[in-house]
Design a protein around this motif. Structure first.
Motif, PDB file in Angstrom:
ATOM      1  N   UNK A  63      14.809  43.052  -8.836  1.00  0.00           N
ATOM      2  CA  UNK A  63      14.462  41.789  -9.473  1.00  0.00           C
ATOM      3  C   UNK A  63      13.431  42.065 -10.568  1.00  0.00           C
ATOM      4  N   UNK A  64      13.734  41.563 -11.759  1.00  0.00           N
ATOM      5  CA  UNK A  64      12.836  41.713 -12.897  1.00  0.00           C
ATOM      6  C   UNK A  64      12.407  40.317 -13.322  1.00  0.00           C
ATOM      7  N   UNK A  71       6.140  30.028 -22.694  1.00  0.00           N
ATOM      8  CA  UNK A  71       7.557  30.345 -22.511  1.00  0.00           C
ATOM      9  C   UNK A  71       7.943  30.137 -21.053  1.00  0.00           C
ATOM     10  N   UNK A  72       9.212  29.847 -20.852  1.00  0.00           N
ATOM     11  CA  UNK A  72       9.713  29.687 -19.496  1.00  0.00           C
ATOM     12  C   UNK A  72       9.769  31.065 -18.821  1.00  0.00           C
ATOM     13  N   UNK A  73       9.306  31.168 -17.573  1.00  0.00           N
ATOM     14  CA  UNK A  73       9.418  32.455 -16.878  1.00  0.00           C
ATOM     15  C   UNK A  73      10.890  32.802 -16.679  1.00  0.00           C
ATOM     16  N   UNK A  74      11.180  34.091 -16.647  1.00  0.00           N
ATOM     17  CA  UNK A  74      12.560  34.521 -16.424  1.00  0.00           C
ATOM     18  C   UNK A  74      12.651  35.340 -15.145  1.00  0.00           C
ATOM     19  N   UNK A  75      13.844  35.355 -14.599  1.00  0.00           N
ATOM     20  CA  UNK A  75      14.145  36.154 -13.413  1.00  0.00           C
ATOM     21  C   UNK A  75      15.534  36.740 -13.607  1.00  0.00           C
ATOM     22  N   UNK A  76      15.631  38.052 -13.503  1.00  0.00           N
ATOM     23  CA  UNK A  76      16.910  38.748 -13.632  1.00  0.00           C
ATOM     24  C   UNK A  76      17.085  39.636 -12.405  1.00  0.00           C
ATOM     25  N   UNK A  77      18.268  39.620 -11.847  1.00  0.00           N
ATOM     26  CA  UNK A  77      18.587  40.506 -10.735  1.00  0.00           C
ATOM     27  C   UNK A  77      19.648  41.475 -11.242  1.00  0.00           C
TER      28      UNK A  77
END
Length: 102
Positions: A63-64, A71-77
């Motif tokens: 998870x990054x 800015x809107x926080x992001x979440x990438x898996x």
């Protein structure tokens, strides 16, 4: 710089061992747009973009997350495999409450 035969042998051995280890892990090169975002991988803060170092992780799921004021926080898996090198550009979107620049 001239190496002795013993120093050259140690250097070659160390280089071979490093290559063996790199073949077993995953290399991540992470960039954010815009720069300056805090980058977290698997819950561990890795720094602010642009990161001054490469991130090494075990193969598997990761998870990054990115955070930057305004800015809107992001979440990438991501799912990675052994020996893989990934270059990821993570784009952040302005938050709706952010004020436009003057």
């Amino acid at each position: 710089m001239k190496l002795t035969p013993e120093e050259r042998a140690r250097l070659e051995e160390a280089s071979a061992r490093l290559n063996e280890m790199l073949a077993r892990i995953v290399t991540l090169n992470l960039v954010t747009v815009p720069e300056g975002a805090q980058v977290t991988v698997d819950g561990r803060v890795r720094g602010r973009s642009p990161l001054l170092h490469t991130v090494f992780v075990e193969p598997g799921r990761h998870e990054i997350r990115t955070e930057l004021e305004g800015y809107m926080p992001t979440r990438h898996v991501i799912e990675t495999t052994v020996g893989e090198t990934l270059g990821l550009t993570l784009e952040l979107r302005p938050s709706r409450t952010a004020l436009p620049p003057p």
